[in-house]
Motif scaffolding. Structure first.
Motif, PDB file in Angstrom:
ATOM      1  N   LYS A  36       0.837  -1.215   0.000  1.00  0.00           N
ATOM      2  CA  LYS A  36       0.000   0.000   0.000  1.00  0.00           C
ATOM      3  C   LYS A  36       0.857   1.243   0.000  1.00  0.00           C
ATOM      4  CE  LYS A  36      -3.925  -2.107   2.402  1.00  0.00           C
ATOM      5  NZ  LYS A  36      -4.721  -2.144   3.652  1.00  0.00           N
ATOM      6  N   MET A  37       1.962   1.249   0.751  1.00  0.00           N
ATOM      7  CA  MET A  37       2.881   2.405   0.794  1.00  0.00           C
ATOM      8  C   MET A  37       3.490   2.633  -0.586  1.00  0.00           C
ATOM      9  SD  MET A  37       4.700   1.719   4.487  1.00  0.00           S
ATOM     10  CE  MET A  37       5.913   3.014   4.227  1.00  0.00           C
ATOM     11  N   LYS A  38       3.893   1.538  -1.248  1.00  0.00           N
ATOM     12  CA  LYS A  38       4.473   1.695  -2.583  1.00  0.00           C
ATOM     13  C   LYS A  38       3.431   2.221  -3.567  1.00  0.00           C
ATOM     14  CE  LYS A  38       8.080  -1.876  -2.284  1.00  0.00           C
ATOM     15  NZ  LYS A  38       8.547  -3.149  -2.844  1.00  0.00           N
ATOM     16  N   ALA A  39       2.211   1.750  -3.422  1.00  0.00           N
ATOM     17  CA  ALA A  39       1.142   2.193  -4.358  1.00  0.00           C
ATOM     18  C   ALA A  39       0.797   3.653  -4.151  1.00  0.00           C
ATOM     19  CB  ALA A  39      -0.087   1.302  -4.162  1.00  0.00           C
ATOM     20  N   ALA A  40       1.009   4.171  -2.943  1.00  0.00           N
ATOM     21  CA  ALA A  40       0.646   5.569  -2.635  1.00  0.00           C
ATOM     22  C   ALA A  40       1.701   6.552  -3.107  1.00  0.00           C
ATOM     23  CB  ALA A  40       0.435   5.707  -1.127  1.00  0.00           C
ATOM     24  N   ARG A  41       2.851   6.109  -3.559  1.00  0.00           N
ATOM     25  CA  ARG A  41       3.896   7.020  -4.006  1.00  0.00           C
ATOM     26  C   ARG A  41       3.535   7.652  -5.321  1.00  0.00           C
ATOM     27  NH1 ARG A  41       9.491   3.604  -2.858  1.00  0.00           N
ATOM     28  NH2 ARG A  41       9.342   3.610  -0.587  1.00  0.00           N
TER      29      ARG A  41
END
Length: 334
Positions: A329-334
């Motif tokens: 999720k953190m990677k997708a939010a970048r």
């Protein structure tokens, strides 16, 4: 020597029932009238004694050197009259374990079996517990505290061998008549089984995986040397420490001692602790004295830790999966 037909002893009877039969048979022999040929023939027939031993027993009986009750004791010891076992002589002798027409097993060589105080010692006549706290080889079949017991000991070979020519159980275990486990074979594999049938369980619910994690974390792993084994080292667990964490995995009590006693003429084994003293267990005994004592070691069953390890592993796998989701999720939010 004239043959006296006395029939056959009751098959499969106890020592007492066979001695009763021998007593009845002897009462029908006219020893008092000097019919020694008939008596000698009958003694050999009903006991399986060799010709020489039968003659000695006959002479002892007819000359008054030995009472009939003493002769019965000698017959029981010499001829191994017990359950279905007796031995023959001459043409009647066959190999150990062979079943003859009248349903009795015949011991071809009884010299290696000793009847001592009601206990059958096999291949030795020095110990009632060969291989236990000693290096005596041989066996013992008898009774301890009213229950049957078997000891087997060999110097450098297998003491007990079990075989089955098809897949299935070679040994089963029961407690109070209920099956609790087995040892089974299948092709080249051996399985050690314990009961786990759903029908034997109630109140089934999912395990709280966090408790498994806490239990596994609390187990102390140690390395050590075995006392009295010439520097032999090991890695593992201390049983009394594990008992505090996973009590169902440990048997026995901390610091327990097993004591060997003679109680009213019979040997007994008693497990004693600070709260379970031998004298408390012998309160009703008329005569008791201790022969020896040894530690009664605690033991642990590694299989009882498997559910804890599986639970801890599942918990960690779930935590890893949750962390992966957060990273994704953190990677997708970048």
């Amino acid at each position: 020597m004239r043959k006296v037909n006395l029939g056959r002893p009751p098959p499969g009877g106890s020592i007492e029932s066979r001695l009763e039969w021998i007593q009845s048979a002897l009462n029908r022999i006219e020893v008092a009238s000097g019919d020694t040929q008939a008596a000698g023939s009958a003694i050999k027939q009903i006991t399986g004694l060799t010709a020489r031993n039968a003659q000695e027993a006959l002479e002892a009986l007819t000359t008054g050197k030995q009472q009939q009750s003493d002769l019965l004791d000698a017959i029981a010891a010499e001829s191994m009259v017990a359950d279905r076992y007796i031995y023959g002589d001459g043409a009647d002798s066959v190999a150990l374990g062979t079943i003859v027409s009248h349903g009795r097993a015949v011991l071809a060589d009884p010299t290696d079996i000793f009847l001592t105080a009601g206990q059958y010692r096999i291949g030795q006549d020095t110990s009632n517990s060969p291989g236990r706290d000693d290096t005596v080889t041989g066996g013992r079949l008898g009774v301890d505290s009213g229950d049957a017991v078997l000891f087997l000991s060999r110097a450098d070979a297998t003491s007990l061998s079990l075989n089955r020519n098809s897949a299935g159980s070679v040994a089963t275990f029961q407690q109070s008549g209920t099956a609790v486990g087995s040892i089974s074979v299948n092709s080249p594999n051996t399985a050690y089984n314990t009961t786990s049938d759903r029908r034997l369980k109630t109140l089934i619910k999912d395990l709280d995986l966090s408790t498994a994690v806490e239990r596994v974390k609390a187990i102390r792993l140690v390395e050590y040397e075995w006392d009295g084994w010439d520097g032999l080292t090991g890695r593992g667990i201390i049983a009394d420490e594990l008992q505090e964490v996973v009590p169902e995995a440990v048997t026995g009590e901390k610091d327990a001692i097993e004591e060997e006693w003679v109680v009213d003429g019979a040997e007994r084994y008693l497990t004693t602790t600070k709260n379970h003293r031998a004298l408390d267990q012998l309160a009703d005994a008329e005569d008791a004295h201790k022969l020896a004592e040894r530690i009664s070691p605690q033991m642990w069953d590694a299989t009882k830790l498997v559910p804890e390890i599986i639970g801890a592993l599942q918990s960690m796998m779930a935590e890893i999966a949750a962390l992966k989701d957060e990273v994704a999720k953190m990677k997708a939010a970048r």
